[in-house]
Design a protein around this motif. Structure first.
Motif, PDB file in Angstrom:
ATOM      1  N   ASP A 340       0.887  -1.159   0.000  1.00  0.00           N
ATOM      2  CA  ASP A 340       0.000   0.000   0.000  1.00  0.00           C
ATOM      3  C   ASP A 340       0.924   1.209   0.000  1.00  0.00           C
ATOM      4  OD1 ASP A 340      -1.983   1.845   0.155  1.00  0.00           O
ATOM      5  OD2 ASP A 340      -2.886   1.088   2.010  1.00  0.00           O
ATOM      6  N   VAL A 341       1.266   1.641  -1.197  1.00  0.00           N
ATOM      7  CA  VAL A 341       2.333   2.631  -1.337  1.00  0.00           C
ATOM      8  C   VAL A 341       1.827   3.863  -2.072  1.00  0.00           C
ATOM      9  CG1 VAL A 341       4.168   0.890  -1.331  1.00  0.00           C
ATOM     10  CG2 VAL A 341       3.126   1.569  -3.497  1.00  0.00           C
ATOM     11  N   GLN A 342       2.508   4.953  -1.828  1.00  0.00           N
ATOM     12  CA  GLN A 342       2.301   6.175  -2.586  1.00  0.00           C
ATOM     13  C   GLN A 342       3.522   6.398  -3.477  1.00  0.00           C
ATOM     14  OE1 GLN A 342       1.426   9.122   0.554  1.00  0.00           O
ATOM     15  NE2 GLN A 342      -0.578   9.347  -0.399  1.00  0.00           N
ATOM     16  N   ILE A 343       3.269   6.675  -4.737  1.00  0.00           N
ATOM     17  CA  ILE A 343       4.342   6.853  -5.724  1.00  0.00           C
ATOM     18  C   ILE A 343       4.207   8.255  -6.310  1.00  0.00           C
ATOM     19  CG2 ILE A 343       5.404   5.976  -7.827  1.00  0.00           C
ATOM     20  CD1 ILE A 343       4.054   3.286  -7.238  1.00  0.00           C
ATOM     21  N   GLU A 344       5.260   9.023  -6.202  1.00  0.00           N
ATOM     22  CA  GLU A 344       5.245  10.382  -6.741  1.00  0.00           C
ATOM     23  C   GLU A 344       6.216  10.467  -7.918  1.00  0.00           C
ATOM     24  OE1 GLU A 344       6.187  15.026  -5.490  1.00  0.00           O
ATOM     25  OE2 GLU A 344       6.904  13.376  -4.230  1.00  0.00           O
ATOM     26  N   PRO A 345       5.711  10.571  -9.145  1.00  0.00           N
ATOM     27  CA  PRO A 345       6.612  10.823 -10.276  1.00  0.00           C
ATOM     28  C   PRO A 345       7.231  12.222 -10.145  1.00  0.00           C
ATOM     29  CG  PRO A 345       4.492   9.961 -11.019  1.00  0.00           C
ATOM     30  CD  PRO A 345       4.324  10.340  -9.580  1.00  0.00           C
ATOM     31  N   ILE A 346       8.532  12.298 -10.297  1.00  0.00           N
ATOM     32  CA  ILE A 346       9.238  13.570 -10.169  1.00  0.00           C
ATOM     33  C   ILE A 346       9.556  14.114 -11.561  1.00  0.00           C
ATOM     34  CG2 ILE A 346      11.219  14.764  -9.145  1.00  0.00           C
ATOM     35  CD1 ILE A 346      11.368  12.492  -7.082  1.00  0.00           C
ATOM     36  N   GLN A 347      10.542  13.510 -12.214  1.00  0.00           N
ATOM     37  CA  GLN A 347      10.874  13.925 -13.575  1.00  0.00           C
ATOM     38  C   GLN A 347      10.605  12.779 -14.544  1.00  0.00           C
ATOM     39  OE1 GLN A 347      14.497  16.367 -14.086  1.00  0.00           O
ATOM     40  NE2 GLN A 347      14.853  16.073 -11.897  1.00  0.00           N
ATOM     41  N   TYR A 348       9.543  12.072 -14.326  1.00  0.00           N
ATOM     42  CA  TYR A 348       9.171  10.929 -15.149  1.00  0.00           C
ATOM     43  C   TYR A 348       7.957  11.306 -15.989  1.00  0.00           C
ATOM     44  CZ  TYR A 348       7.569   6.228 -16.414  1.00  0.00           C
ATOM     45  OH  TYR A 348       7.158   5.110 -17.102  1.00  0.00           O
ATOM     46  N   ARG A 363      -5.197   4.446  -7.285  1.00  0.00           N
ATOM     47  CA  ARG A 363      -6.002   5.618  -6.946  1.00  0.00           C
ATOM     48  C   ARG A 363      -5.201   6.885  -7.218  1.00  0.00           C
ATOM     49  NH1 ARG A 363      -6.737   2.116  -2.559  1.00  0.00           N
ATOM     50  NH2 ARG A 363      -5.305   3.331  -1.256  1.00  0.00           N
ATOM     51  N   GLY A 364      -5.903   7.877  -7.738  1.00  0.00           N
ATOM     52  CA  GLY A 364      -5.283   9.182  -7.936  1.00  0.00           C
ATOM     53  C   GLY A 364      -4.581   9.361  -9.271  1.00  0.00           C
ATOM     54  N   ILE A 365      -4.708   8.392 -10.187  1.00  0.00           N
ATOM     55  CA  ILE A 365      -3.986   8.526 -11.459  1.00  0.00           C
ATOM     56  C   ILE A 365      -4.792   9.282 -12.510  1.00  0.00           C
ATOM     57  CG2 ILE A 365      -2.702   6.400 -11.032  1.00  0.00           C
ATOM     58  CD1 ILE A 365      -4.473   5.022 -13.093  1.00  0.00           C
ATOM     59  N   GLY A 366      -6.096   9.474 -12.269  1.00  0.00           N
ATOM     60  CA  GLY A 366      -6.898  10.224 -13.222  1.00  0.00           C
ATOM     61  C   GLY A 366      -7.307   9.386 -14.413  1.00  0.00           C
ATOM     62  N   ALA A 367      -8.041  10.009 -15.314  1.00  0.00           N
ATOM     63  CA  ALA A 367      -8.531   9.315 -16.498  1.00  0.00           C
ATOM     64  C   ALA A 367      -7.428   9.206 -17.545  1.00  0.00           C
ATOM     65  CB  ALA A 367      -9.747  10.056 -17.061  1.00  0.00           C
ATOM     66  N   HIS A 385       2.774  13.190 -17.453  1.00  0.00           N
ATOM     67  CA  HIS A 385       3.414  13.311 -16.156  1.00  0.00           C
ATOM     68  C   HIS A 385       2.325  13.112 -15.109  1.00  0.00           C
ATOM     69  CE1 HIS A 385       4.900  15.264 -12.474  1.00  0.00           C
ATOM     70  NE2 HIS A 385       6.100  14.928 -12.915  1.00  0.00           N
ATOM     71  N   ALA A 386       2.263  11.920 -14.571  1.00  0.00           N
ATOM     72  CA  ALA A 386       1.205  11.604 -13.606  1.00  0.00           C
ATOM     73  C   ALA A 386       1.479  12.298 -12.282  1.00  0.00           C
ATOM     74  CB  ALA A 386       1.121  10.093 -13.402  1.00  0.00           C
ATOM     75  N   GLY A 387       0.406  12.577 -11.561  1.00  0.00           N
ATOM     76  CA  GLY A 387       0.550  13.128 -10.231  1.00  0.00           C
ATOM     77  C   GLY A 387       0.787  12.021  -9.211  1.00  0.00           C
ATOM     78  N   LEU A 388       0.803  12.379  -7.954  1.00  0.00           N
ATOM     79  CA  LEU A 388       0.972  11.421  -6.872  1.00  0.00           C
ATOM     80  C   LEU A 388      -0.160  10.395  -6.919  1.00  0.00           C
ATOM     81  CD1 LEU A 388       2.459  10.651  -4.163  1.00  0.00           C
ATOM     82  CD2 LEU A 388       0.762  12.096  -3.016  1.00  0.00           C
ATOM     83  N   TYR A 389       0.175   9.096  -6.957  1.00  0.00           N
ATOM     84  CA  TYR A 389      -0.855   8.062  -7.000  1.00  0.00           C
ATOM     85  C   TYR A 389      -0.560   6.989  -5.966  1.00  0.00           C
ATOM     86  CZ  TYR A 389       2.466   5.459 -10.029  1.00  0.00           C
ATOM     87  OH  TYR A 389       3.562   4.825 -10.551  1.00  0.00           O
ATOM     88  N   THR A 390      -1.599   6.246  -5.626  1.00  0.00           N
ATOM     89  CA  THR A 390      -1.519   5.202  -4.605  1.00  0.00           C
ATOM     90  C   THR A 390      -1.786   3.852  -5.240  1.00  0.00           C
ATOM     91  OG1 THR A 390      -2.276   6.724  -2.889  1.00  0.00           O
ATOM     92  CG2 THR A 390      -2.458   4.372  -2.415  1.00  0.00           C
TER      93      THR A 390
END
Length: 610
Positions: A340-348, A363-367, A385-390
């Motif tokens: 159960d992790v949160q992943i934040e793309p930085i320069q990806y 969760r949190g990746i959007g459409a 560039h995806a935002g913070l997702y879980t």
């Protein structure tokens, strides 16, 4: 002017024009490695210059001069790259066919290569042809048309193409040398122009030995500009033979990954300094972060992305835990640790959204994101560039005894897996014989998988991770890596092991992504950079699904060793002293003298799997 000085008038501008081409070609250090290509450049320019000087000494018109230079170039290419020619330089029909095949292979290497790539016979042939044509064009513009300033456009193309292909800045000295060659060409032209006008009758009073008019120079300049633009636009396709996931019909993607599976991250992955890509919170157990999987193997070309025709929406709708499906045949997934992790793309920024293990909910990746459960790949139709997702996922940790009951030698069959994961079409029989020798004492499919895995990682077998590869001459780059080279990138290790497993009837594919990274200063998260780019093998077992195996002998503790591999080695695994070899196997009849550089030897370019 005396007759004795006439040859110098003709030779000096032509010689400096050839020197300018050679100096501009130093920019190719950004796209080619190896010690031989520089000599080919010098020889090609010398042949063009010598032919031009001879033709002008005989007072041939410019069209005949260029035709003679072209004929000399054909003779040079024939002599260097064919084995059956009249007097060594005149191509027979079969020699012409040989050249055509060589150039076709070179074109393939250009399409799938990520510079800098090792020189090969095919690329050297292409280099001689293209640089020869450039030398003829510069000679025609600068000497015959007496418009050296316009020749700078052609020379600029020689520098601009490598600059657009290389992910790093070209060496500063290559720009200096290129500019020096152009300056010398302008200087010599200014010094010799009056003498040439008097001796050769350039202008109203003479026979027009040179094209020598402002309209002609302008026409040549415009043509050179057009050629430079066209060549620059087409040549930038080098190393980018890949299509975004929306380029096929539906989600059926057949992307040729080529040398660098991170096509959209080429500049970042080949940069000298690490680029921060992700920050991860909540990862309690080290695991690989998978971006995509490669299921289709094409002999002598490499691994490609298979169809993504079973995709479902991955996010943007109602968030229901566990809604993402499991791969076919893994419905009864064995228990394992949950993530159960949160992943934040930085320069990806890419088409692929990485995940750990089996993602069950995102969760949190959007459409706009899709998920293919069989490929275990989250992808989009455009780079994002995806935002913070879980991610809520599962890391399968099956018992080794359960795995030993699966597949050949065990009880549960591999009937539920897609047949494409067993495809070995075009694989050299020597690879299958080697795999059989490595796993000779293995009683089950799992034991065979472990035996092959450890054969690569045992130090006594001579395999080592290296950013340089050892060229071979077997006619097959995979055999070269397994037999004579035994050093290379993570993708080469993963590719070789996956094919060996398939010859043993163990379903396998190549996974591309990242190692777990390193803890940050506070210890609350992990930082994943371009240094963590990696490729490994995934093998399929009933009820357990796709499990990671890593054959690359990584340093620094970056390898993830799952529980089912950390136990005592299974009985019968070959030791380093008993490691089989193919060095005594005779080469296949009809093997090509030089393998096309689209397979293993250059499968990854400079992507730094650490």
């Amino acid at each position: 002017m005396s007759r004795a000085s006439a040859p110098a008038v003709r030779a000096l501008p032509a010689g400096v024009a050839g020197l300018a081409v050679v100096l501009a070609a130093t920019s190719l250090t950004g796209v080619l490695t190896g010690p031989h290509w520089w000599g080919y450049v010098v020889a090609t320019s010398a042949v063009v210059v010598a032919t031009g000087v001879l033709a002008r000494t005989l007072r041939m018109p410019p069209v005949v001069v260029a035709a003679g230079q072209s004929a000399a170039l054909v003779g040079l290419v024939t002599a260097l790259f064919t084995t059956n020619a009249v007097l060594g330089v005149l191509p027979r029909p079969d020699a012409s066919a040989q050249l055509r095949t060589t150039l076709e292979r070179a074109a393939h290497q250009v399409r799938v290569g990520v510079p800098p790539v090792p020189e090969s016979a095919e690329l050297l042939c292409l280099l001689v042809v293209t640089l020869g044509l450039v030398a003829i064009a510069v000679d025609t513009v600068a000497v015959s048309a007496a418009a050296p300033a316009a020749s700078g456009l052609v020379l600029l193309c020689v520098v601009a193409v490598p600059a657009s292909l290389s992910d790093r800045l070209l060496p500063w000295w290559s720009f200096v040398l290129g500019a020096l060659g152009y300056a010398l060409l302008l200087s010599v032209d200014n010094e010799s122009r009056p003498a040439r006008r008097r001796h050769l009758g350039w202008g109203p009073a003479g026979p027009g030995m040179y094209l020598g008019s402002a309209p002609a120079a302008m026409a040549v300049g415009a043509s050179a500009t057009l050629v430079a633009v066209l060549v620059g636009a087409t040549a930038t396709a080098v190393g980018t033979q890949s299509r975004s996931p929306n380029s096929g019909s539906g989600h059926d993607v057949s992307t040729a990954i080529g040398l660098n599976p991170f096509t959209s991250l080429r500049g970042q992955l080949t940069a000298g300094d690490a680029v921060e890509l992700f920050r991860v919170w909540g990862l309690r157990q080290r695991a690989y972060l998978r971006a995509l999987t490669l299921s289709r193997f094409v002999a002598r070309q490499g691994w490609q992305l298979g169809p993504l025709d079973g995709a479902v929406p991955a996010g943007g709708g109602p968030q229901v835990a566990g809604r993402l499906p499991l791969p076919t045949g893994a419905a009864n997934l064995v228990p394992g640790p949950t993530v159960d992790v949160q992943i934040e793309p930085i320069q990806y920024v890419d088409y692929w959204l990485p995940s750990f293990g089996y993602p069950r909910d995102l969760r949190g990746i959007g459409a706009g994101w899709h998920y293919d459960p069989d490929a275990i790949t989250v992808f989009s139709d455009r780079r994002q560039h995806a935002g913070l997702y879980t991610e809520l996922g599962v890391l399968p940790q099956p018992d080794p005894q359960l795995l030993r009951a699966a597949g050949p030698g065990g009880g549960a069959p591999f009937a539920t897996v897609d047949p494409r994961y067993l495809d070995t079409a075009g694989v050299d029989p020597r690879v299958a014989r080697l795999a059989t020798q490595v796993a000779a004492d293995a009683r089950t499919a799992f034991d065979a998988t472990v035996a092959v895995n450890r054969w690569f990682t045992q130090p006594g077998n001579g395999f080592r991770y290296d950013l340089q590869t050892t060229p071979g001459n077997s006619g097959d780059a995979l055999v070269d890596f397994l037999v004579t080279g035994r050093r290379g990138y993570c993708e080469q290790f993963a590719s070789a092991m996956a094919i060996m497993l398939r010859t043993l009837r163990v379903p396998a594919r190549v996974a591309v992504g990242f190692t777990p990274g390193i803890p940050d200063g506070s210890g609350s998260s992990r930082l994943i950079t371009t240094n963590d780019a990696h490729a490994w093998v995934e093998a399929w077992f009933p009820d357990a699904g796709w499990l990671p195996f890593d054959p690359t002998p990584l340093a620094g503790g970056r390898t993830v060793l799952p529980g089912y591999l950390s136990a005592i080695p299974p009985a019968g695994a070959p030791s380093a002293a008993q490691a089989p070899t193919l060095t005594q196997t005779p080469p296949m009849v009809g093997a090509a003298p030089q393998p096309p550089n689209g397979g293993y030897r250059v499968l990854v370019g400079k992507a730094r799997c650490r």
